[in-house]
Structures are given as C-alpha cells and as structure tokens.
Design a protein around this motif. Structure first.
Motif, mmCIF file in Angstrom:
data_model
loop_
_atom_site.group_PDB
_atom_site.id
_atom_site.type_symbol
_atom_site.label_atom_id
_atom_site.label_comp_id
_atom_site.label_asym_id
_atom_site.label_seq_id
_atom_site.Cartn_x
_atom_site.Cartn_y
_atom_site.Cartn_z
ATOM 1 N N GLN A 48 17.326 5.633 10.036
ATOM 2 C CA GLN A 48 17.082 4.719 8.912
ATOM 3 C C GLN A 48 17.367 3.268 9.298
ATOM 4 O OE1 GLN A 48 19.749 6.207 5.892
ATOM 5 N NE2 GLN A 48 18.569 8.071 5.549
ATOM 6 N N LYS A 49 18.201 3.089 10.357
ATOM 7 C CA LYS A 49 18.553 1.755 10.871
ATOM 8 C C LYS A 49 18.982 0.797 9.751
ATOM 9 C CE LYS A 49 15.616 2.331 14.842
ATOM 10 N NZ LYS A 49 14.372 1.988 15.511
ATOM 11 N N HIS A 50 19.700 1.319 8.836
ATOM 12 C CA HIS A 50 20.162 0.532 7.696
ATOM 13 C C HIS A 50 21.557 -0.011 7.996
ATOM 14 C CE1 HIS A 50 19.739 -0.605 3.565
ATOM 15 N NE2 HIS A 50 20.891 -0.072 3.234
ATOM 16 N N ASP A 51 22.136 -0.750 7.087
ATOM 17 C CA ASP A 51 23.489 -1.266 7.284
ATOM 18 C C ASP A 51 24.524 -0.152 7.322
ATOM 19 O OD1 ASP A 51 22.734 -3.784 7.566
ATOM 20 O OD2 ASP A 51 23.470 -4.531 5.641
ATOM 21 N N GLY A 52 24.192 0.940 6.664
ATOM 22 C CA GLY A 52 25.098 2.086 6.681
ATOM 23 C C GLY A 52 24.283 3.342 6.459
ATOM 24 N N ALA A 53 24.919 4.488 6.640
ATOM 25 C CA ALA A 53 24.202 5.749 6.442
ATOM 26 C C ALA A 53 24.413 6.230 5.009
ATOM 27 C CB ALA A 53 24.719 6.798 7.417
ATOM 28 N N ILE A 54 23.362 6.770 4.424
ATOM 29 C CA ILE A 54 23.446 7.265 3.039
ATOM 30 C C ILE A 54 23.223 8.770 3.062
ATOM 31 C CG2 ILE A 54 22.455 7.094 0.719
ATOM 32 C CD1 ILE A 54 21.426 4.259 1.694
ATOM 33 N N VAL A 133 28.154 17.216 15.852
ATOM 34 C CA VAL A 133 28.305 16.111 14.896
ATOM 35 C C VAL A 133 27.192 15.087 15.129
ATOM 36 C CG1 VAL A 133 30.795 16.307 14.602
ATOM 37 C CG2 VAL A 133 29.890 14.893 16.455
ATOM 38 N N GLN A 134 26.922 14.290 14.106
ATOM 39 C CA GLN A 134 25.883 13.268 14.226
ATOM 40 C C GLN A 134 26.487 11.881 14.113
ATOM 41 O OE1 GLN A 134 22.806 14.043 11.380
ATOM 42 N NE2 GLN A 134 22.186 15.939 12.399
ATOM 43 N N ILE A 135 25.962 10.983 14.949
ATOM 44 C CA ILE A 135 26.392 9.587 14.855
ATOM 45 C C ILE A 135 25.405 8.897 13.932
ATOM 46 C CG2 ILE A 135 26.620 7.445 16.164
ATOM 47 C CD1 ILE A 135 27.349 9.699 18.478
ATOM 48 N N VAL A 136 25.902 8.420 12.800
ATOM 49 C CA VAL A 136 24.973 7.975 11.764
ATOM 50 C C VAL A 136 25.013 6.473 11.508
ATOM 51 C CG1 VAL A 136 24.897 10.220 10.630
ATOM 52 C CG2 VAL A 136 26.657 8.570 9.957
ATOM 53 N N THR A 137 25.980 5.804 12.064
ATOM 54 C CA THR A 137 26.022 4.350 11.898
ATOM 55 C C THR A 137 26.854 3.756 13.026
ATOM 56 O OG1 THR A 137 26.481 2.542 10.341
ATOM 57 C CG2 THR A 137 28.044 4.355 10.363
ATOM 58 N N GLY A 138 26.694 2.476 13.277
ATOM 59 C CA GLY A 138 27.441 1.909 14.395
ATOM 60 C C GLY A 138 27.347 0.403 14.453
ATOM 61 N N ASP A 139 27.951 -0.151 15.510
ATOM 62 C CA ASP A 139 27.974 -1.602 15.657
ATOM 63 C C ASP A 139 28.223 -1.926 17.128
ATOM 64 O OD1 ASP A 139 28.058 -4.305 14.729
ATOM 65 O OD2 ASP A 139 30.227 -4.262 15.068
ATOM 66 N N THR A 140 27.693 -3.046 17.549
ATOM 67 C CA THR A 140 27.935 -3.490 18.925
ATOM 68 C C THR A 140 28.309 -4.959 18.917
ATOM 69 O OG1 THR A 140 26.259 -1.949 19.706
ATOM 70 C CG2 THR A 140 26.951 -3.647 21.243
ATOM 71 N N LYS A 141 29.434 -5.267 19.539
ATOM 72 C CA LYS A 141 29.834 -6.664 19.702
ATOM 73 C C LYS A 141 30.097 -6.895 21.192
ATOM 74 C CE LYS A 141 30.437 -8.144 15.300
ATOM 75 N NZ LYS A 141 30.070 -6.953 14.591
ATOM 76 N N VAL A 142 29.852 -8.107 21.630
ATOM 77 C CA VAL A 142 30.172 -8.457 23.017
ATOM 78 C C VAL A 142 31.164 -9.614 22.984
ATOM 79 C CG1 VAL A 142 29.251 -9.194 25.254
ATOM 80 C CG2 VAL A 142 27.864 -7.741 23.762
ATOM 81 N N VAL A 143 32.235 -9.492 23.777
ATOM 82 C CA VAL A 143 33.214 -10.588 23.840
ATOM 83 C C VAL A 143 33.199 -11.198 25.237
ATOM 84 C CG1 VAL A 143 34.726 -9.660 22.044
ATOM 85 C CG2 VAL A 143 35.113 -9.004 24.430
ATOM 86 N N GLU A 144 33.699 -12.423 25.332
ATOM 87 C CA GLU A 144 33.726 -13.141 26.606
ATOM 88 C C GLU A 144 34.499 -12.370 27.672
ATOM 89 O OE1 GLU A 144 35.037 -17.359 26.500
ATOM 90 O OE2 GLU A 144 34.529 -17.146 24.363
ATOM 91 N N ARG A 145 34.116 -12.604 28.903
ATOM 92 C CA ARG A 145 34.846 -12.008 30.012
ATOM 93 C C ARG A 145 36.327 -12.393 29.929
ATOM 94 N NH1 ARG A 145 33.768 -9.965 35.326
ATOM 95 N NH2 ARG A 145 31.523 -10.002 35.177
ATOM 96 N N GLY A 146 37.173 -11.428 30.141
ATOM 97 C CA GLY A 146 38.610 -11.687 30.076
ATOM 98 C C GLY A 146 39.187 -11.443 28.683
ATOM 99 N N LYS A 147 38.313 -11.247 27.691
ATOM 100 C CA LYS A 147 38.807 -11.041 26.324
ATOM 101 C C LYS A 147 38.805 -9.557 25.933
ATOM 102 C CE LYS A 147 39.266 -15.454 25.039
ATOM 103 N NZ LYS A 147 38.240 -16.355 24.550
#
Lengths: 348, 364
Positions: A48-54, A133-147
């Motif tokens: 569904q690629k939504h903000d969350g899973a329903i 189990v199913q992975i139904v929602t998620g998030d990806t963040k990238v932080v600076e090297r060393g952080k």
C-alpha cells in the motif's frame, strides 16, 4: 540452511554506497526503496506504500519494540538483520503472543555499502518468512559519517495473544521450575570472537533463532501451566533471574551443574574473564512452569529440533526473597547478582 | 573442559575438605595474596565449607586496587586533555579517580579503549601515527612481560607515539609489608601462582626464613586452593615453616627466564606507592631511564596535585587483611560497583567486589 547462506540477486544500481541523500525523502530515497527493498519484502500491506499499515486483528494483543545496535553487524552465522526480526518476534512470543506484523526502521550511517545493506535486507526477508511474520511499515534515515555505527535497526511488532496463554509474573509461585531452552552464552561469545581487537579463532556461532513456533507448541499443550516466559538477551540468564526474583518477591535457586553451556563457550568465557550467566543469548528462552508439568515440558522441548539441550536449572523458592542463589559445581553456595554495567575483561 | 574440570571436581574437593577438617586442631589465620584467589574462594563458596577454625584473610594482590589515585587522575587527564588514545585492561576503566573514572572520561569524549593485550595498543599506535597512544600498564609481575614486550616491540618498529603509564607492583615486598604491620596477624600465606610462573619461587625463601612463616605457592581453581590451604595447615599443625609449591603443573622453581629477561630489559625496581597502603620500598617497576620516550609519566609533563582519598573508604585496611569488606560501614550502601568509593569494589580481583557479587547467603 542458515540465513547467511541465502541470497537474492542484488539489483543493478548506479550507486555503491549509501549517502545522506538516500535519507532525504526525495528521489534518492525513492531510488533506494524502489531498487528492491519493497520488492524484497513485498506483501499486500506493505505494498500500500502508505504512511502506515491498516489492518484488523482480533483478540488480545501484544505490542513490543526493540532497537539493534550490534557491532560488528556481520557475525558468525548471522547478521543484524536476522537479529532485528528474531528479537522482536521473540519478545512478542515471551508475552504469549503469536507474532503477526512488524515495523522496520533503519538508521544508516553514510558510507554503508549497498552490498552490505542488501545482505542485511536479504537476511530480514528470509528471517521474516521463516518466522511467519510480515513487515508492514518502515522508515529509512541516513546520518552523517561518524554519527552512527554503520546501521541501527528498530523493529516493533504486534502479535495476538495465544488463547491458552496466561503469562504474568504474578503467576510465579514457590515450587515452580526454571527451564532453559538450550546452551547459554553462545551468542555473546560468537559476537566477542569477531569484535575488533579481540578476534579469536573459534567455531562458535550465534544461536539466534525465532522462538514463536516452539512457544506456540508449548502453549497449545501446557497453556496456563506456563507461568512466565523470558528471553535472556542482554544481561544474560543471571539478570533475567534477578528480575524475576525481584518482581515476584521470591527466591530463585539454580544449580550450576545443570546449566547447559557449550564446552568451547565455557572455555572462551574462562579466557576472557566472563561469567556465562551474564553473557547475552538470542535463541534461548527461559520458562517458569508449574512443577507438576515440568518434566513433560522438558520432554516435549527435547523432542523439538534446536531445543534438545533444554534443561531444568532450578526452582522458585520462598527463602531468600528477591535473591538468586547458585549451588556451585563443588557444592558451595553463592549469590548471583544483577549485572552492573558491561562485563569487563580482566587483567590476569 | 579439560585442564579445568579436573580442578573443579566435586569429589576431589570433598576429599580435601575432609582432610582439612580432620587435621585442623587450632585456630589459624591464612592470607591468600592474590585477588584472583579471593574471587575463586568466594565465587565457589569455599569460605563456608572450610572449618570455622580457619580464617582466610584477603591480601593486597589486586593490582587495580593498589594503583595510586594520582596515576588514575593522570590517565584520565591524558585521555581527556591531551587527546591521547588511552588503552587499558577492562578492570581499570571503572576505578574511580578523584573526579572521574576512565569510563566517565570516555563519556566526555575521551578515546579510551579496552584491550586484552598491550601489543594491541602498539598496533593502534602503528595505525594512528598522528596520535599519541598510551597503554595503562597496571599489574603485578604476571602482566609485566607483556607490557615490557610492547615497549620493545614499539622500539623495534621505531614508533615515537607509543608509551606506557606503568604501575607495576611486586608481591614479595607486599608480603613483607603485611608481616611488618603489627595489626595483621597472618600465620601462613598462599602465594600467587601466576606471579611465580613468571618470577619463580626463590624470592619467597628469605621471607619464610625471616618471618618463620609457611608459604605455599598456590593456583586458582577450587582444588588448587583447597590443596594449598591443606598444605599450609599441615605445616602449621606440625610446627613447620617451609616454602612449598602446590601449583607445580604451572610454576617452575626458576620461573620463566625469557619473560624475566624481557622485564629486566625494560623495567627497573624502585620504591612504589600502593594505594591504601603507602610507599613500600623497592616494591615496583618503573620504565628504565634509558627508555624514557616510552614512559608516559616522563614523556608528558603531567603535574597533577595529589587528591585526598575518600575519607569513608577503608580500602587500605581491606587490602592489608585487617578488615573484611562487609565490616565497612559503606559496603553495599554508599559503595557499590555502580557507584564505588574505592577500587576494591570495582576490580575483578577486588575483595569488596568479590563479597558484593558472590558473598555466600549466610553472609548477606
């Protein structure tokens, strides 16, 4: 076949290394996710690629979360991805729940190679499939090297409580037996063996595994005779026992000679100055069970692959409330305390 | 586990216990010198299966505990203010300095690394040519060869960014200091097996003769300790005063000549301050004056005023065997491994830590 032997072809990409841009939420983020993350983990809810899973779930629920910050991220027999799935699946299982849906969030340190990331994703995919189990929602963040430290993963999960389960510290009573489902300290020592500055040659592999199926089988058969379930991850068996003793306001007596430890793990602990009772486990659970069914539970467990080494290591007692007491192999007795900080290697 | 399990064999333990009970007719006070032995005695619950006539007194053999406060302050200062990579054995990291421990310094941004071998520190120096790397070389004779070897290795590699902050203490002078203290009435010693593995046993003969006291070089496993105690009690009951070696499977009378050679190349014997005890003549090793470039104490001009010791901490009395940890008013109350007042509460060889972690049920 273990998770590290599984593979999926990595898609052709125009980048080898993950950079800050991949966490911007813009084109690069989309490129990263569309490159295969969604394909790899696909299921109707995620799609569904939504903000969350329903979704709808019936019954009493359990909800759990955990973050994985292990170093190194690849270790004998497994990696951080498998750990992140099994960890939350197991936390839900320890509540007496049947795990259903997971969220999956990455905090990636700039510079992680796409190859490493892919390997972790593949482990996540297969582990989730194995655990059902199913992975139904998620998030990806990238932080600076060393952080960051290459990659941090957070998973949260929802499960439905088994109809026969009644897991509660209040059910723990004097006379209950303490069962451990396998060799202890294996995971922690496997990690140590590849940690920078400490590498030593060994065949010890992480014991990480999902525990939901075995727990379901036990609950099907023994229901509310299983009073408490815990997985002794960080802090090890000693810490969990201390928490149980503290919260139940009862004592725990354990017998050193009954505690299963692999010989090579025991040897490594001796050399490194660590006590296996405090070393982390990932594929082991502890069950506090009614005395009258303890033998049957043990018999059942021993008949299930990967749990042949389960053992009854002691019992809950009325004496010395809030304390864990170990009967040593040579017949002496000592208190087993809660771990203070990290276990530290000693001088000599 | 071969080579260990036989020394933890419950039947053998029982035999020794029975024999000790059988021959003990009088009250005896015996000191185990090494903190590793103390931990083994407490951890295995041996203290509560010995005859009540035998009192085990825990000795000063905890190198972390006797490392002067000022030196810890220096290590913290170097790590925090001089930008050095401070490498240390894990034991040292939680020991309280007058303001901070190394662990706290780490939280404040210092680069503090826990290593198992000083040679790792030399490797770190090689990999970080633009950084000064200091190894906090703490220990008795046991760790000295490896620490000395790291200096020789760094010299061979031509490294100018490696040095050690040495705090090396020696067992025989410490035994003499205990014997010279009128308040400590020790009648026999278990000497530290691993120290003798390096140095041999000849240094102990003069002590036996001078103080007319039995000394038995003893190992660390339950069977070793009980065997050692039995040997001391036998001597005491028979009125003998001898030097004996219980740990002969590891300790050769001459020690390890190669290791001694390396030590002599790098260190020289000097008077040394022992935390909680005071200065003991000729009781420590310093880096030789010909190798000052590897001596962090000389290399960095560190002048830190000596801070006063914590007034409530009785570590000195514990280290000399005059008080037991639980006789301290702060024990387990204001002093715990999380918030220690003194080093014996955090070191893996510290007597206070042994009692805090493992004390038998009756004692708590």
């Amino acid at each position: 076949m273990n998770i590290t032997q599984m593979s999926c072809p990595m898609p052709q990409l125009d980048f080898e290394v993950i950079t800050l841009g991949h966490g911007s939420g813009g084109i690069l983020t989309n490129k990263l996710l569309e490159s295969g993350v969604f394909d790899l983990l696909k299921n109707p809810l995620l799609d569904q690629k939504h903000d969350g899973a329903i979704f709808r779930l019936d019954g009493q629920l359990a909800f759990s979360t955990d973050s994985y910050v292990i170093s190194p991220i690849f270790f004998p027999n497994s990696n951080i991805g498998e750990l992140a799935i099994n960890g939350t699946v197991n936390d839900l299982s320890m509540c007496g729940a049947i795990p259903k849906y997971l969220s999956l969030s990455f905090i990636i340190e700039e510079g992680l190679t796409m190859k490493e990331f892919w390997e972790i994703l593949v482990a996540i995919k297969f582990t989730a499939e194995k655990a059902g189990v199913q992975i139904v929602t998620g998030d990806t963040k990238v932080v600076e090297r060393g952080k960051g430290d290459k990659i941090f993963i957070n998973t949260s999960g929802i499960g439905v409580i088994h109809p026969k389960a009644n897991i509660n510290i209040k059910n723990v009573k004097t006379g209950d037996k303490i069962i451990i489902s396998g060799h202890i300290a294996t995971h922690g020592i496997a990690i140590m063996s590849v940690r920078e500055g400490l590498e030593f040659e060994t065949s010890i592999e992480s014991d990480t595994q999902h525990l939901n199926f075995v727990i379901k089988e036990l609950l099907d058969e023994f229901g509310n005779n299983i009073h408490l379930l815990r997985d002794p991850t960080r802090g090890g068996v000693a810490t969990v026992l201390n928490e149980i003793a503290r919260d139940a306001k009862l004592g725990c007596d354990i017998i050193q000679s009954q505690i299963p430890v692999l010989e090579e793990v025991e040897g490594a602990c001796e050399l490194l100055g660590l006590d296996p009772l405090y070393v982390a486990n990932e594929g082991v659970f502890m069950a506090i069970v009614a005395a009258e069914v303890a033998d049957n539970i043990l018999k059942k467990l021993k008949s299930i692959p990967n749990f042949e080494h389960s053992a009854c290591i002691g019992e809950v007692v009325a004496e010395h409330p809030k304390q864990v007491v170990l009967k040593s192999k040579i017949g002496g007795k000592r208190v087993v305390n809660m771990l203070v900080g990290e276990q530290l290697p000693r001088i000599c | 586990m071969k080579f260990i399990s036989e020394y933890r064999n419950p039947e053998v333990v029982e035999q020794y216990i029975n024999e000790i009970h059988k021959i003990t007719t009088q009250n005896w006070t015996i000191m185990e010198v090494c903190g590793g032995q103390t931990h083994s005695l407490v951890k295995n619950g041996i203290l509560n299966i010995l005859p009540s006539k035998i009192t085990m007194v825990h000795g000063p053999g905890c190198p972390v505990c006797v490392t002067p406060l000022n030196l810890i302050d220096k290590a913290v200062y170097l790590a925090l203010n001089k930008g050095v990579i401070m490498c240390t054995f894990g034991d040292m990291i939680r020991v309280p300095g007058s303001e901070k421990s190394l662990l706290e310094a780490k939280a404040f941004g210092a680069d503090v690394r826990i290593l198992y071998s000083p040679l790792e520190a030399v490797k770190i120096a090689q990999e970080n040519p633009d950084k000064q790397v200091v190894f906090f070389a703490v220990g008795f004779e046991t760790t000295a060869p490896a620490n000395a070897l790291s200096v020789l290795h760094a010299k061979r590699l031509g490294l100018n960014n490696y040095s050690i902050l040495a705090s090396h203490v020696l067992v025989p002078p410490a035994i003499e200091a205990v014997m010279n203290d009128d308040t400590a009435r020790i009648q026999g010693f278990l000497a530290a097996g691993h120290v003798c593995t390096i140095m041999g046993i000849s240094d102990y003969q003069p002590i036996v003769e001078k103080y007319q006291i039995p000394i038995v070089v003893t190992g660390f496993e339950p069977v070793d300790l009980l065997h050692g105690i039995l040997m001391v009690v036998k001597q005491l009951e028979n009125g003998e005063k001898k030097l004996e070696n219980q740990y002969s499977r590891v300790v050769k009378p001459e020690g390890n000549p190669e290791a001694i050679k390396v030590i002599n190349e790098v260190f020289e014997t000097q008077d040394r301050e022992w935390r909680g005890i005071g200065t003991i003549p000729m009781s420590g090793w310093e880096v030789k004056s010909t190798l000052t470039e590897f001596d962090a104490n000389k290399k960095f001009a560190i002048n830190i005023a000596k801070a006063p010791e914590c007034a409530e901490c009785i570590a000195g009395l514990v280290l000399k065997g005059i008080k037991k940890p639980y006789e301290c008013s702060q024990f387990g109350k204001n002093c715990t491994p999380e918030k220690p007042l003194g080093a014996p509460m955090v070191s893996s060889e510290g007597a206070c830590a042994a009692y805090f972690h493992y004390a038998n049920v009756e004692a708590v």
